[in-house]
Motif scaffolding. Sequence first.
Motif, short mmCIF file in Angstrom:
data_model
loop_
_atom_site.label_atom_id
_atom_site.label_comp_id
_atom_site.label_asym_id
_atom_site.label_seq_id
_atom_site.Cartn_x
_atom_site.Cartn_y
_atom_site.Cartn_z
N LYS A 1 0.83 -1.20 0.00
CA LYS A 1 0.00 0.00 0.00
C LYS A 1 0.86 1.25 0.00
O LYS A 1 0.57 2.23 -0.71
CB LYS A 1 -0.94 0.00 1.21
CG LYS A 1 -2.07 -0.99 1.09
CD LYS A 1 -2.94 -1.01 2.33
CE LYS A 1 -3.98 -2.10 2.24
NZ LYS A 1 -4.78 -2.21 3.47
N LYS A 2 1.95 1.24 0.78
CA LYS A 2 2.86 2.38 0.83
C LYS A 2 3.53 2.58 -0.53
O LYS A 2 3.71 3.72 -0.99
CB LYS A 2 3.90 2.21 1.92
CG LYS A 2 3.34 2.36 3.31
CD LYS A 2 4.43 2.20 4.36
CE LYS A 2 3.86 2.37 5.75
NZ LYS A 2 4.90 2.27 6.79
N LEU A 3 3.92 1.51 -1.19
CA LEU A 3 4.54 1.61 -2.51
C LEU A 3 3.57 2.20 -3.53
O LEU A 3 3.97 2.98 -4.40
CB LEU A 3 5.02 0.23 -2.99
CG LEU A 3 6.31 -0.27 -2.37
CD1 LEU A 3 6.57 -1.72 -2.80
CD2 LEU A 3 7.48 0.61 -2.74
N GLU A 4 2.31 1.84 -3.45
CA GLU A 4 1.30 2.35 -4.38
C GLU A 4 1.14 3.86 -4.24
O GLU A 4 0.76 4.53 -5.19
CB GLU A 4 -0.04 1.66 -4.14
CG GLU A 4 -0.07 0.23 -4.60
CD GLU A 4 -1.37 -0.48 -4.24
OE1 GLU A 4 -2.31 0.19 -3.76
OE2 GLU A 4 -1.44 -1.70 -4.44
N GLU A 5 1.43 4.42 -3.06
CA GLU A 5 1.27 5.84 -2.81
C GLU A 5 2.45 6.67 -3.32
O GLU A 5 2.35 7.89 -3.40
CB GLU A 5 1.08 6.09 -1.32
CG GLU A 5 -0.19 5.49 -0.77
CD GLU A 5 -0.30 5.58 0.75
OE1 GLU A 5 0.63 6.13 1.38
OE2 GLU A 5 -1.30 5.09 1.29
N LEU A 6 3.55 6.02 -3.67
CA LEU A 6 4.73 6.75 -4.13
C LEU A 6 4.52 7.31 -5.53
O LEU A 6 3.89 6.68 -6.38
CB LEU A 6 5.96 5.84 -4.15
CG LEU A 6 6.48 5.34 -2.80
CD1 LEU A 6 7.65 4.38 -3.03
CD2 LEU A 6 6.89 6.47 -1.90
N THR A 7 5.10 8.50 -5.76
CA THR A 7 5.09 9.06 -7.11
C THR A 7 6.14 8.32 -7.94
O THR A 7 6.98 7.60 -7.39
CB THR A 7 5.43 10.56 -7.09
OG1 THR A 7 6.77 10.71 -6.62
CG2 THR A 7 4.47 11.35 -6.22
N GLU B 1 8.70 9.59 -9.38
CA GLU B 1 10.03 10.08 -9.00
C GLU B 1 10.49 9.44 -7.69
O GLU B 1 11.64 9.01 -7.57
CB GLU B 1 10.01 11.60 -8.85
CG GLU B 1 11.38 12.18 -8.52
CD GLU B 1 11.33 13.70 -8.45
OE1 GLU B 1 11.37 14.22 -7.32
OE2 GLU B 1 11.25 14.33 -9.52
N GLU B 2 9.60 9.35 -6.72
CA GLU B 2 9.95 8.73 -5.44
C GLU B 2 10.28 7.26 -5.64
O GLU B 2 11.24 6.74 -5.06
CB GLU B 2 8.80 8.88 -4.45
CG GLU B 2 8.58 10.30 -3.98
CD GLU B 2 7.28 10.47 -3.22
OE1 GLU B 2 7.25 11.37 -2.36
OE2 GLU B 2 6.30 9.73 -3.49
N LEU B 3 9.51 6.58 -6.47
CA LEU B 3 9.76 5.17 -6.74
C LEU B 3 11.12 4.97 -7.40
O LEU B 3 11.87 4.05 -7.06
CB LEU B 3 8.64 4.60 -7.61
CG LEU B 3 8.62 3.10 -7.80
CD1 LEU B 3 8.54 2.37 -6.47
CD2 LEU B 3 7.45 2.68 -8.67
N ALA B 4 11.47 5.85 -8.33
CA ALA B 4 12.78 5.77 -8.98
C ALA B 4 13.90 5.98 -7.96
O ALA B 4 14.92 5.30 -8.02
CB ALA B 4 12.88 6.79 -10.10
N GLN B 5 13.70 6.89 -7.02
CA GLN B 5 14.73 7.14 -6.02
C GLN B 5 14.94 5.94 -5.11
O GLN B 5 16.08 5.57 -4.83
CB GLN B 5 14.37 8.37 -5.19
CG GLN B 5 14.52 9.66 -5.95
CD GLN B 5 14.07 10.86 -5.13
OE1 GLN B 5 13.39 10.72 -4.12
NE2 GLN B 5 14.46 12.03 -5.57
N VAL B 6 13.87 5.33 -4.64
CA VAL B 6 14.03 4.21 -3.72
C VAL B 6 14.49 2.94 -4.43
O VAL B 6 15.02 2.03 -3.79
CB VAL B 6 12.76 3.92 -2.89
CG1 VAL B 6 12.41 5.08 -2.02
CG2 VAL B 6 11.61 3.51 -3.77
N SER B 7 14.31 2.88 -5.74
CA SER B 7 14.76 1.70 -6.47
C SER B 7 16.13 1.91 -7.11
O SER B 7 16.61 1.06 -7.84
CB SER B 7 13.74 1.31 -7.54
OG SER B 7 13.64 2.32 -8.52
N GLY B 8 16.76 3.07 -6.86
CA GLY B 8 18.10 3.33 -7.39
C GLY B 8 18.11 3.89 -8.78
O GLY B 8 19.14 3.90 -9.44
#
Length: 52
Positions: A19-25, A27-34
């Motif tokens: 659920k937390k991952l679904e809320e990421l934008t 850009e945020e998803l790209a940052q946390v995935s490197g």
Amino acid sequence: MKNKEELTALKEEVETLNKKLEELTEEELAQVSGGVQSPDFVTFSEPLVNTD
């Protein structure tokens, strides 16, 4: 082997994280995935390998 309570707790944790991952934008998803590096991430003034 995990007991039923441990498996239930793990399942709930996975659901919460999903659920937390679904809320990421994007850009945020790209940052946390490197996928994004800061411009000043790493700079080298000399080659990493000695070419002599």
